[in-house]
Enzyme design. Sequence first.
Site, PDB file in Angstrom:
ATOM      1  N   TYR B 276      30.145  11.714  60.703  1.00  0.00           N
ATOM      2  CA  TYR B 276      30.978  10.771  61.460  1.00  0.00           C
ATOM      3  C   TYR B 276      32.509  11.171  61.449  1.00  0.00           C
ATOM      4  O   TYR B 276      32.993  11.349  60.475  1.00  0.00           O
ATOM      5  CB  TYR B 276      30.931   9.385  60.415  1.00  0.00           C
ATOM      6  CG  TYR B 276      31.371   7.900  61.327  1.00  0.00           C
ATOM      7  CD1 TYR B 276      30.520   7.319  61.699  1.00  0.00           C
ATOM      8  CD2 TYR B 276      32.832   7.628  61.165  1.00  0.00           C
ATOM      9  CE1 TYR B 276      30.998   6.176  62.390  1.00  0.00           C
ATOM     10  CE2 TYR B 276      33.288   6.525  61.945  1.00  0.00           C
ATOM     11  CZ  TYR B 276      32.263   5.814  62.444  1.00  0.00           C
ATOM     12  OH  TYR B 276      32.672   4.752  63.183  1.00  0.00           O
ATOM     13  N   TYR B 325      31.970   8.127  71.520  1.00  0.00           N
ATOM     14  CA  TYR B 325      32.258   7.314  70.155  1.00  0.00           C
ATOM     15  C   TYR B 325      31.320   6.125  70.250  1.00  0.00           C
ATOM     16  O   TYR B 325      31.901   5.064  70.588  1.00  0.00           O
ATOM     17  CB  TYR B 325      33.599   7.162  70.068  1.00  0.00           C
ATOM     18  CG  TYR B 325      34.217   6.389  68.741  1.00  0.00           C
ATOM     19  CD1 TYR B 325      33.586   6.587  67.676  1.00  0.00           C
ATOM     20  CD2 TYR B 325      35.125   5.218  68.936  1.00  0.00           C
ATOM     21  CE1 TYR B 325      33.909   5.885  66.611  1.00  0.00           C
ATOM     22  CE2 TYR B 325      35.443   4.652  67.829  1.00  0.00           C
ATOM     23  CZ  TYR B 325      34.900   4.962  66.634  1.00  0.00           C
ATOM     24  OH  TYR B 325      35.259   4.375  65.508  1.00  0.00           O
TER      25      TYR B 325
END
Lengths: 143, 371
Positions: B276, B325
């Site tokens: 992430y 994203y």
Amino acid sequence: MSEWRFERPPELPLPQPTEEAQPFFEALKERRLVVQCCTDCGALQHPPRAMCGSCQSMTFHWEEMSGKGCVYSYVVTHQAVHPALVGYTPLATVEVALAEGPHVTSNLVDVPPEAVTIGTPVEVVFDEVAAGVVLPLFRRISN
Amino acid sequence: MTAFSNAVAIVGVGETDYSRASGRTELALSLQAIRAALDDAGIEPREVDGLMKWWVDTSTEAEVAANLGIRDLAWWGEVNQAGNVGAPLVAHAAAAIHAGLAKVVVIYRGVNGRSGRRYGRGDVTGQGGRSGGAFTEPHGLLTPQHGLAMVARRRMHETGITSRHFGMQAVAQRRHANRNPRATFYDRTLSLEEHQASRLIVDPFHLFDCCLETDGGGALVLASADRARELGRPIVLIRAAAQSGPGVGSPAARGAKRLFDMARIGRGDVDVIQIYDHFGPFVLFALEDYGFVDDAASLVDEGGTDFDSDRLPVNTAGGHLSEAYLQGINHLIEATRQVRGESTAQVSNVRFSFCDTGIGTGSVILERGES
């Protein structure tokens, strides 16, 4: 050479503390920096919580800090990611490790953003940023 | 085998196009992604009996169920925090399937992250000086990037890692995105010099250390390993999954112990890694905290996170920095594609595929299964 002084962006949010955080801000009005202290085990915790994370007591008092510490980390805002920051970048925000242990977020009043370094010894100063609202800021001290 | 290890599989993945202005609702993005994932799996929408979503996602399970024509929703739920709950959702869904609470669970995320609510804006995600913000916002800490930049600056001080190392990882991911037609930065290259010259957002983060802002949707379909074997697609087993919340020390380090204990493999057995990357520097911190390397600076300095490096390929679709994203669901999709052999930056002969979706908050290890 003119001395650099911190100019706080006036439109930054002012503290809207929860009930359990109120005493921190009330003490600031009296020019005292206090931290929540567990009455049963003596642990300091900041920000304050409903329960002591060490012994689960819910009985607290407020311990006055020496106001001395050092810069633990810092950031410098260059992009105005909030309307209040427009015209006020670069802006340095520091995390101060108080001598007693707790960390507080603040600004340095006498160190320009490009000169902030980790480890700088500092002490608290109090700034009334709005009527009845005092924030703890810090200034550099010699070792 | 412990818990649901290798008893549950990811049987379908899907996403929408990624853009700056989708022109669709967040619900429509989720539905489009779910339909793509179900088509990929070869499963009819009405066979779905479980739905899970990010707590922050605006499309309720009830709305999604009604649109999918689900006759009997047996299991639904959310994991609360922020964008960082993708792998925890996989863990919850796999546990539910293993426990017999649901048979086919869809995990979805649909968000107008550029044309709608922009998470990087302090006037959007700030607290107006309330709650914990009372102690930070009056001093100019207003956004996720502020708090994380504070952590990053301290880590630079302690370990000696520099912005140039952060740039090397950003460049590696951009190179991966340049092979991925879905990626936002598919047709834009990035050099280390361009990274270093890019404007500072919140020092130490340069522009190209920060994630994109994306409109889009993604979805995963989970079912039992037995059901996976009936579908005729490459089999992607969930070897292990772990969550890691507040506690003492690094969440990634604590979660890693649970994850690798469940997987019963070592760090060196992992073939490809997704991490992430709300902010690129945290990819390097996580590589150390999960125990993959002692010194991530040396790894990137030697190009060790490139997909063709034979070392630790990381974020092979471009990640949040250069693909999109989508709060980790695109990492889970890419981790799955690597096991299937369908990535645009395919690592050779992948057996174990690792995916973190929140710098410790949750992680999974996927394994190639036998048909």
